[in-house]
Design a protein around this motif. Structure first.
Motif, mmCIF file in Angstrom:
data_model
loop_
_atom_site.group_PDB
_atom_site.id
_atom_site.type_symbol
_atom_site.label_atom_id
_atom_site.label_comp_id
_atom_site.label_asym_id
_atom_site.label_seq_id
_atom_site.Cartn_x
_atom_site.Cartn_y
_atom_site.Cartn_z
ATOM 1 N N CYS A 334 0.823 -1.222 0.000
ATOM 2 C CA CYS A 334 0.000 0.000 0.000
ATOM 3 C C CYS A 334 0.850 1.263 0.000
ATOM 4 N N HIS A 335 2.054 1.156 0.507
ATOM 5 C CA HIS A 335 2.936 2.322 0.603
ATOM 6 C C HIS A 335 4.089 2.135 -0.387
ATOM 7 N N ILE A 336 3.802 2.477 -1.643
ATOM 8 C CA ILE A 336 4.735 2.238 -2.733
ATOM 9 C C ILE A 336 5.732 3.388 -2.809
ATOM 10 N N LYS A 337 6.996 3.048 -2.775
ATOM 11 C CA LYS A 337 8.034 4.069 -2.711
ATOM 12 C C LYS A 337 7.920 5.075 -3.844
ATOM 13 N N GLU A 338 7.726 4.611 -5.075
ATOM 14 C CA GLU A 338 7.685 5.499 -6.240
ATOM 15 C C GLU A 338 6.519 6.476 -6.196
ATOM 16 N N ALA A 340 5.694 8.036 -3.438
ATOM 17 C CA ALA A 340 5.938 8.661 -2.134
ATOM 18 C C ALA A 340 5.224 7.900 -1.027
ATOM 19 N N PHE A 341 5.273 6.576 -1.154
ATOM 20 C CA PHE A 341 4.723 5.667 -0.146
ATOM 21 C C PHE A 341 3.209 5.798 -0.008
ATOM 22 N N THR A 342 2.528 6.020 -1.144
ATOM 23 C CA THR A 342 1.078 5.873 -1.225
ATOM 24 C C THR A 342 0.814 4.820 -2.298
ATOM 25 N N ASP A 343 -0.462 4.649 -2.724
ATOM 26 C CA ASP A 343 -0.735 3.577 -3.692
ATOM 27 C C ASP A 343 -1.464 4.030 -4.954
ATOM 28 N N GLY A 344 -1.877 5.299 -5.009
ATOM 29 C CA GLY A 344 -2.534 5.790 -6.210
ATOM 30 C C GLY A 344 -4.010 5.471 -6.308
ATOM 31 N N HIS A 345 -4.570 4.793 -5.319
ATOM 32 C CA HIS A 345 -5.998 4.461 -5.329
ATOM 33 C C HIS A 345 -6.784 5.474 -4.494
ATOM 34 N N THR A 360 -4.835 5.895 1.279
ATOM 35 C CA THR A 360 -3.545 5.551 1.875
ATOM 36 C C THR A 360 -2.702 6.814 2.069
ATOM 37 N N PRO A 361 -2.357 7.162 3.293
ATOM 38 C CA PRO A 361 -1.526 8.360 3.520
ATOM 39 C C PRO A 361 -0.056 8.079 3.217
ATOM 40 N N THR A 362 0.678 9.112 2.877
ATOM 41 C CA THR A 362 2.111 8.958 2.666
ATOM 42 C C THR A 362 2.820 8.646 3.974
ATOM 43 N N MET A 363 3.880 7.858 3.862
ATOM 44 C CA MET A 363 4.725 7.604 5.019
ATOM 45 C C MET A 363 5.828 8.651 5.153
ATOM 46 N N GLU A 605 14.892 12.330 -4.011
ATOM 47 C CA GLU A 605 14.986 10.950 -4.482
ATOM 48 C C GLU A 605 13.838 10.584 -5.407
ATOM 49 N N PHE A 606 12.674 11.200 -5.203
ATOM 50 C CA PHE A 606 11.548 10.912 -6.078
ATOM 51 C C PHE A 606 11.689 11.630 -7.416
ATOM 52 N N VAL A 607 12.256 12.836 -7.388
ATOM 53 C CA VAL A 607 12.514 13.565 -8.631
ATOM 54 C C VAL A 607 13.568 12.825 -9.452
ATOM 55 N N ASP A 608 14.641 12.408 -8.781
ATOM 56 C CA ASP A 608 15.693 11.667 -9.470
ATOM 57 C C ASP A 608 15.168 10.333 -9.990
#
Length: 610
Positions: A334-338, A340-345, A360-363, A605-608
């Motif tokens: 549910c907390h997908i790194k790409e 930002a640790f949310t899931d897009g749903h 799903t909130p960001t971690m 890290e997410f931009v890169d």
């Protein structure tokens, strides 16, 4: 003319007598790390002066007075309260919360039998009563005036200025500086008049008074000169601006951060150190630095240190599906790194794709909040993990089984031998996962790097967006910097919850109020219905869809929702909405600028990674 001569004479005589007394008794007062400050009496006298002046003008207010007279006396009393505020925050925080409370019902819940519903009687309430376009309720005005007329003298009589150390007074100055930058210039304190810049000036004039008391304590006299020049420059900057167009970006970068540097230099000069057992790092010199917060204070008391090795162990556990009953979901499901640790749903998906109750909130930056989940039902990251483990639609397992599975893994066993003294128990497993989550707050976004002086890459539109966020758009009155979530400055010891009137459908013309009760449960307090935790806007470019129910797919929709005044502004019946229902009157260009700013909060890290 004769009166002026007498005034000058008595002022000169006063100075001479004071100077002689100093030479006779305290010719060279100095600071101390461990002893009571020798400046306590002088600071207490200044504190009394501010409180007495605030009380004097509030006593002159009455329901029989004209509106014009009451407004004039309110402004003077409020001015003196603002001068007293640094000391009230430092030494009487509960009264600060009472005196400065927003005009919102406060509900305090200890248990099912002890639920208090408190209507505030504060300066903010008084401001709204005196400056509303609606007819003034004399009964309400009398209630608030009576409270303040009694409360201010009460604060004076029951003051706590007795045994403070010099480090306490320096921390008081530091917290006042942080408070101005994070709340004072945002309109939080003055929602009707937007008198925030003037009130910030009063605070800085108080800081100058307190520093002047300490003049003789400076071993490096040029440091006091630097303080004087900086405060003079800060006040001039505040005087030259107006609320809607004030350049808060430059103010914080050039003044707030400079003052934090001076706090550190002063601590060195006075040979003292600020307390390490508070939410802020005692040596922080930049509001947007990774080390601005004291991360140890956002960890479980007595827990092991945060180390790279424990972070690595926590990362492995976070990504391990064997810790769930089905063996096919992990925290990272549910907390997908790409993302930002949310899931897009819109709403999280649990075991076998079952839709859960909320988004799903960001971690990222989850460490910097005092309660977890949108309804605040968990007290910390370790406690939050218990909820996920036990939920039949999530991990659906028990802590003992997780403990057993970890113990059967030879790689985990070796890591726990090294990092936790060989103790593989559910508390240490949870601590390792929580440690990894605590590491997800790097403060290295484009915005942070510009604030830290590492680069100069923000566009004018992005800077405008920040200034709107912190001013006219009123975003920062709930999303407080630097985490841009509900962690409330300057103590950063509580997380705010808001009722925005979020709909269940994205239509602005025909909205339907979402039926998620939020904080209504478990105590079934109607006044807490539809309240949800204020989430961070950091990495928000990656964390859509938005709101607790994922109702909005784009940031543009989110801005429109706030611009129209939330649920009430769209015509919904939301009796306890905390968001003002009036339109913000943001232009299309201003809305675009807000989105541009928020996109600068994406961590490097997410931009890169893109």
């Amino acid at each position: 003319m004769k009166s002026s001569i007498y005034t000058i004479f008595f002022a000169f005589l006063f100075l001479m007598v004071g100077s002689c007394k100093k030479q006779e008794g305290n010719a060279s007062r100095t600071t101390s790390m461990d002893k009571e400050s020798v400046f306590n009496e002088d600071i207490k006298n200044y504190y009394f002066q501010t409180l007495d002046s605030a009380a004097y003008y509030i006593q002159k207010m009455d329901t029989t007075q004209s509106l014009e007279v009451n407004r004039a006396n309110f402004l003077k009393s409020r001015e003196w309260y603002k001068r007293a505020e640094p000391m009230i925050i430092a030494y009487d925080y509960e009264n600060y919360l009472s005196m400065n409370a927003p005009n919102l019902l406060k509900v305090e819940i200890d248990d099912y039998t002890d639920i208090k519903k408190l209507k505030p009687k504060s300066y903010q309430v008084l401001e709204e009563l005196l400056y509303t376009e609606e007819p003034i309720s004399n009964n309400e005005l009398d209630l608030v005036l009576t409270y303040l007329q009694v409360r201010i003298p009460y604060i004076r009589r029951n003051h706590m200025l007795y045994t403070q150390r010099d480090r306490h007074h320096l921390k008081m100055i530091r917290d006042a500086i942080v408070n101005v930058a994070t709340k004072g210039i945002t309109g939080f304190d003055s929602p009707m008049l937007a008198n925030s810049l003037n009130e910030a000036i009063y605070t800085y004039e108080s800081i100058a008074e307190i520093l002047a008391i300490y003049t003789e304590a400076f071993t490096d006299k040029s440091l006091m000169d630097q303080w004087s020049a900086e405060i003079e420059s800060t006040i001039a900057t505040l005087q030259s601006g107006d609320f809607d167009h004030f350049d808060r970006y430059t103010f914080i970068k050039d003044h707030t951060n400079r003052q934090l540097e001076l706090i550190n230099a002063t601590a060195t000069d006075w040979n003292i150190a600020l307390n390490t057992s508070r939410s802020l790092n005692p040596t922080a010199t930049n509001l947007f630095d990774k080390d601005f917060f004291n991360i140890a204070q956002f960890s479980t008391p007595g827990s092991p240190d945060i180390t790279p090795e424990r972070i690595d162990l926590g990362r492995n556990l976070f990504n391990d599906p064997s810790l769930s009953s089905s063996g096919n979901i992990s925290c990272a499901t549910c907390h997908i790194k790409e993302k930002a640790f949310t899931d897009g749903h819109p709403k999280a998906l649990g075991i076998n794709g079952v839709e859960l109750q909320r988004n799903t909130p960001t971690m990222t930056y989850a460490v910097y909040q005092t309660t977890m989940f949108y309804d605040g039902r968990a007290d910390g990251l370790e406690d939050q993990i218990v909820n996920v483990v036990n939920d039949e639609n999530e991990f659906h397992i028990d802590l003992n089984t997780i403990e057993k599975r970890v113990g059967e893994n030879t790689l985990y066993k070796a890591a726990f031998d090294s990092l936790y003294g060989g103790e593989i128990n559910n508390l240490n497993v949870r601590h390792a996962i929580a440690t990894y989550i605590r590491s997800l707050a790097p403060f290295n976004s484009k915005f942070d790097r510009n604030m830290q002086g590492e680069e100069n890459s923000l566009t004018q539109e992005e800077k405008l967006g920040f200034n709107l966020f912190m001013g006219k758009a009123a975003c920062a009155t709930c999303h407080f910097p630097p985490a841009f979530n509900g962690l409330v400055p300057p103590k950063y010891a509580e997380t705010e919850f808001e009722n925005l009137g979020v709909p269940k459908n994205p239509s602005f013309e025909h909205p339907i109020l979402d039926d998620d009760p939020g904080m209504y449960h478990p105590y079934k307090v109607e006044e807490k219905r539809n309240f949800f935790k204020t989430a961070t806007v950091r990495n928000i470019e990656l964390t859509g869809p938005y709101m607790h129910n994922g109702v909005y797919k784009t940031l543009e929709e989110v801005i429109t929702f706030y611009n129209v005044g939330g649920g009430q502004g769209m015509g919904l019946d939301v009796p306890y909405q905390t968001l003002p229902p009036d339109s913000l009157n943001l232009s299309d260009g201003e809305q675009k600028a807000l989105v541009a700013f928020m996109k600068t909060l994406t961590d490097k890290e997410f931009v890169d990674g893109k």
